[in-house]
Design an enzyme around this catalytic site. Structure first.
Site, short mmCIF file in Angstrom:
data_model
loop_
_atom_site.label_atom_id
_atom_site.label_comp_id
_atom_site.label_asym_id
_atom_site.label_seq_id
_atom_site.Cartn_x
_atom_site.Cartn_y
_atom_site.Cartn_z
N CYS B 148 0.98 -0.94 0.09
CA CYS B 148 -0.02 0.07 0.50
C CYS B 148 0.67 1.91 -0.26
CB CYS B 148 -1.61 0.53 1.01
SG CYS B 148 -0.59 -0.18 2.91
N PHE B 149 1.92 1.37 1.12
CA PHE B 149 2.14 2.19 0.87
C PHE B 149 3.84 2.61 -0.37
CE2 PHE B 149 2.83 1.89 5.82
CZ PHE B 149 1.92 3.25 5.60
#
Lengths: 334, 334, 334, 334
Positions: B148-149
């Site tokens: 996600c990051f």
């Protein structure tokens, strides 16, 4: 008997904190509280949670104050700009919590787009960050209390300034609760539905605290600064990135040592231990850091209403009046 | 008739999103959902809000899946490491949402401290960021869905990589809600009382997504990365700082153009317009930027559970199966 | 081809939900959206999260609408009072989401302190709670969509009304998020700092929904009603207390049976299972109850913007137009 | 010199509040703090925000305490049941914050399903609600500090008890933050993702505080009681419904008068003024009410950790030791 103090602009968020702080100070007490909006109303009517703590009423804004009484200005900038020269001429010592006297004339002009209207007063203003200006504050007639964002990073950068010539970049990514972001309750941007479950940056590279940080940190490099709005009420956490030309200097040792000498600065072992919960309702600046390769990351946290405003103002006043620096500041404040 | 799909590890946060996405997909439907924890239980019993949307029950983890059926792995890394070679040998095409196949062998070794146990599969894995690997994804048997990051910054840095040789520093300061920070509900760090009114950094300079960002962004400079935990549930906002040797190149034009070619990337005029509210429950990456002197600040926002996980996985699967890339992804998802 | 629908007052919270609902309806589509405040602006500009979902622009308030097109009124009461007679005379069928046509003339007078200005229209208005007025709604020209608080209790009390002659007291204690409490973003009472970590009752025994509950529940006893403001955004949970002269009748069996016949009412085994999370973004009314001695406690939950407003309006419109009652309503909506 | 006090079970939420309260008490100081979990650890290590406020360390649970030292029990019920007889025999005076000594033997048996194991001690226990038992508390050796929910309503119902024979129903609908709902941080029900944006009832008609309310309010009618969990941290707001056979008696006058005699009870003009914000971090019970027809609605608010636990315990201890009742309690506590 306690020394009376006047607070001008006492009905705002910062004023409320000052009233609470003075209610438990061993040597000082709030005696005059002004607020044009609430003139004539009892403090406990405006802030019901101060019932039993403060029995005063707000009065209209005035410069006719008890002779010799120290004055705290928690007013907008323009009110402070007008009041300060007059109050100085009447012999009052002042802690100004507004942004009016924090910048040098040139920087003020560039930041606010107008000449500073009180250059004589400005000349003698001392920047009220006790950790870097303690001796000058003791003797000052006019102390310019730092902004909340600068309080989260200026002390740190100032201590590291001798090394920053070896850095390539200095970045301060700051995150503030709504009380530090200056929102008024009527502002739709601060309505519950626009804050909860939300997060955003604001005034990207354009915040008025940026020049203040640059000036007082004495960083030889430009300090990049971006503030963000957190879905919470109080506290500022700043993540500071230093990118070095070569290997990082021993920043942990430098900051740990710097913290040891200060009553309101706490160094913690790891940056993961820094959190808002640990500084809320206190006057502490918590910090820690980690280096890796040519990068150092420093994390700091403050309560923006205390160390970032009212608490620091009292810390300054304590110094000016020769009280213990921590008088009335060691207990959590609500 | 819709094409059946299997989701292994379907009972977690990401699995729940996948179930919702497939419930409205025009060409695909979830047919097998595995969860050892909830084996035998109806989905609507575990997630009551899916009552009327999904009538399946979870079954025990298995690799005996309908022949030719595409597989999504929403399992922990070690389950994926074991399952992938076997599934490939059985002829399944795979989107793996875990971190198991995102890094090259050397980087995997350095990051996780052990040799990658499935080097053959790893060799053919394609990094599933459609915006930079679209053509390879179409033909891939194994797609490694990004973390996600990384999804919040890799596309951006990748587009700017040709210019980053002229930069002095690249910093990604990321802020995530609890669903992106990987917290389990039994973890005291994610208890209400430790999250509300709080904010902190974690895994400072030590997050496992850092090597993934470095590798796939193709940044010639080290990317400094620090994640933080926001008191909210879903969304990641990333503030990216580029410090240039000289004046910044025209990053706004570069990013605006990059966004125009992408269905799920939206460029907005100012970085102040980027906020979590605008991307929650969508598959969009919103971004904007501002340059000043030798600094560029880019702000991006995604929903970590959709563009940062399940939505992107479906985007990849659409490409692999020759559907429209946006099939089933243009509506907000709850 | 889809049937066009007009939404007057489409830019408010309820209007936004209606736009979303119609965007996925199989037979209907929003064709006219009015808003004096945002006339001329694209919907996606006002609600960026609707980008890609709605390509229309708001237009000024008007009653010149496509012939025969059904109209939803999401306007203030006074606008609806003016518009409804004219729209009826032009042959439009109407679902009015305001409070203008929910009360009988006498009750309207007592509640709002003035005569109802459109008594003819009022006479033919049907109260739009499908669970108690389904057949009349099918044939109605004017449906008065219920208030959000009444939706949380009227169906329940109406089903129990035949037994309430044996009760001593009927109390509805309702708790709503800010979107149900009608706050505008400029209202200081709905500023983040006044909502977070706070809770309070409002309009105690004086809410305008009380007469509506009394009238349409057909309770032979006065219904005591007090609403409260929760520190959250969407959802209403109501706790209903019935105190009986003697032992309680078999309320669980009565309500379970009532729920079985309804597509949008779900009975759960215990009142502890009722929670806002399970109904948010859905059109369901969840409920359960427990009796002990001469007391029955019923707990119900709805999403105030959907079952309590826009979703129920669409449910009514589906009935009026002979579509399946649940068309476009079974998926979670964001 | 201050009188030393022992706190057993001092590391919980209530213990933390007690430590804070004693840190500013004019006559008392915490001298012994026990916690098996944290034995040997400094308080400031477990609660970093108490750094500079409390220099003690927790020690293992023990009954070997300084002779004559008053004891506060903030332990689970079973620990208190064992400790109290022994401590009494050693001559200590006790405030027990657990539920162990609040009910009469019969009621204890029915509530907890077992005989009370210390009937002699139970016989002399005084219920520690100063507003109704002040004189007995002064002389008591053992004070049973009330539960948080009872504190929100028992005083009110007790004052009205002489009139409740004319009532048909008494309902207490209580709403508590997570700190009052007894959740441990490892409990998934109190994870951030299950509390935020959520609301639910719990232990409907089955809460262990119900018999306590019934007994000590002396209500001739059964008191119906349902607690709910608010998405916030501290505070309990109770909405009390009294349905009368005929017209309501003058409850506002009765309660206003009752409040006037009490230092920690504040009557406000309207029930809409009662809110959690105004009582958080204080020892006050705020209340107001409104009657209409045969119904009276009373709203009350307390801080569950202070007036509902630690603050009230100190109020009791002040009475037992002949200090001013409000000693150390008038300032907000964080």
């Amino acid at each position: 008997m306690k020394q009376p103090v006047a607070i001008l602009g006492a009905a705002g968020l910062t004023g409320r904190e000052l009233i609470l702080l003075f209610s438990r100070h061993p040597h000082l007490e709030a005696a005059v509280l002004t607020s044009d909006k609430y003139a004539g109303e009892r403090v406990a009517r405006v802030y019901p949670e101060l019932d039993g703590i403060c029995s005063l009423a707000f009065q209209k804004h005035t410069l006719d104050l008890p002779q010799g009484c120290p004055v705290l200005l928690a007013t907008p900038d323009d009110v402070a700009l007008q009041a300060v020269p007059e109050l100085l001429s009447r012999g009052h010592r002042i802690v100004d919590l507004s942004g009016a006297f924090r910048l040098e004339p040139d920087l003020f002009l560039r930041t606010y787009g107008k000449e500073h209207p009180a250059p004589e007063a400005l000349k003698e203003a001392v920047y009220g960050l006790p950790e870097i200006q303690r001796d000058r504050i003791r003797k000052a007639r006019l102390v310019a209390n730092p902004g909340c964002f600068p309080t989260g990073c200026v002390f740190i950068l100032h201590r590291l300034a001798p090394f920053l010539g070896e850095a390539l970049a200095v970045v301060v990514d700051a995150k503030s609760g709504v009380s530090g972001a200056g929102g008024r309750t009527e502002d739709a941007g601060f309505a519950y539905q626009n804050v909860y479950e939300n997060f955003r940056a604001y005034k990207v590279l354009r915040h008025q605290h940026n020049p203040e940080i640059q000036l007082h940190s004495q960083s030889p490099l430009p300090v990049v600064f971006v503030p963000h709005l957190l879905p919470l009420y109080r506290g500022i956490l700043s993540t500071i990135y230093l990118i070095w030309k070569e290997k990082a200097p021993d920043v942990p040792a430098l900051l740990q040592q710097a913290a040891l000498a200060e009553v309101f600065v706490r160094y913690r072992e790891t940056p993961e231990e820094i959190e808002l919960k640990k500084v809320q309702n206190s006057n502490y600046l918590d910090l820690s850091c980690r280096s890796q390769g040519n990068t150092t990351t420093i994390v700091s946290a403050i309560d923006n209403l205390l160390k970032g405003a009212a608490g620091q103002a009292l810390q300054n006043l304590n110094l000016m009046l020769d009280f213990e620096e921590e008088a009335g500041l060691l207990r959590p404040v609500e």
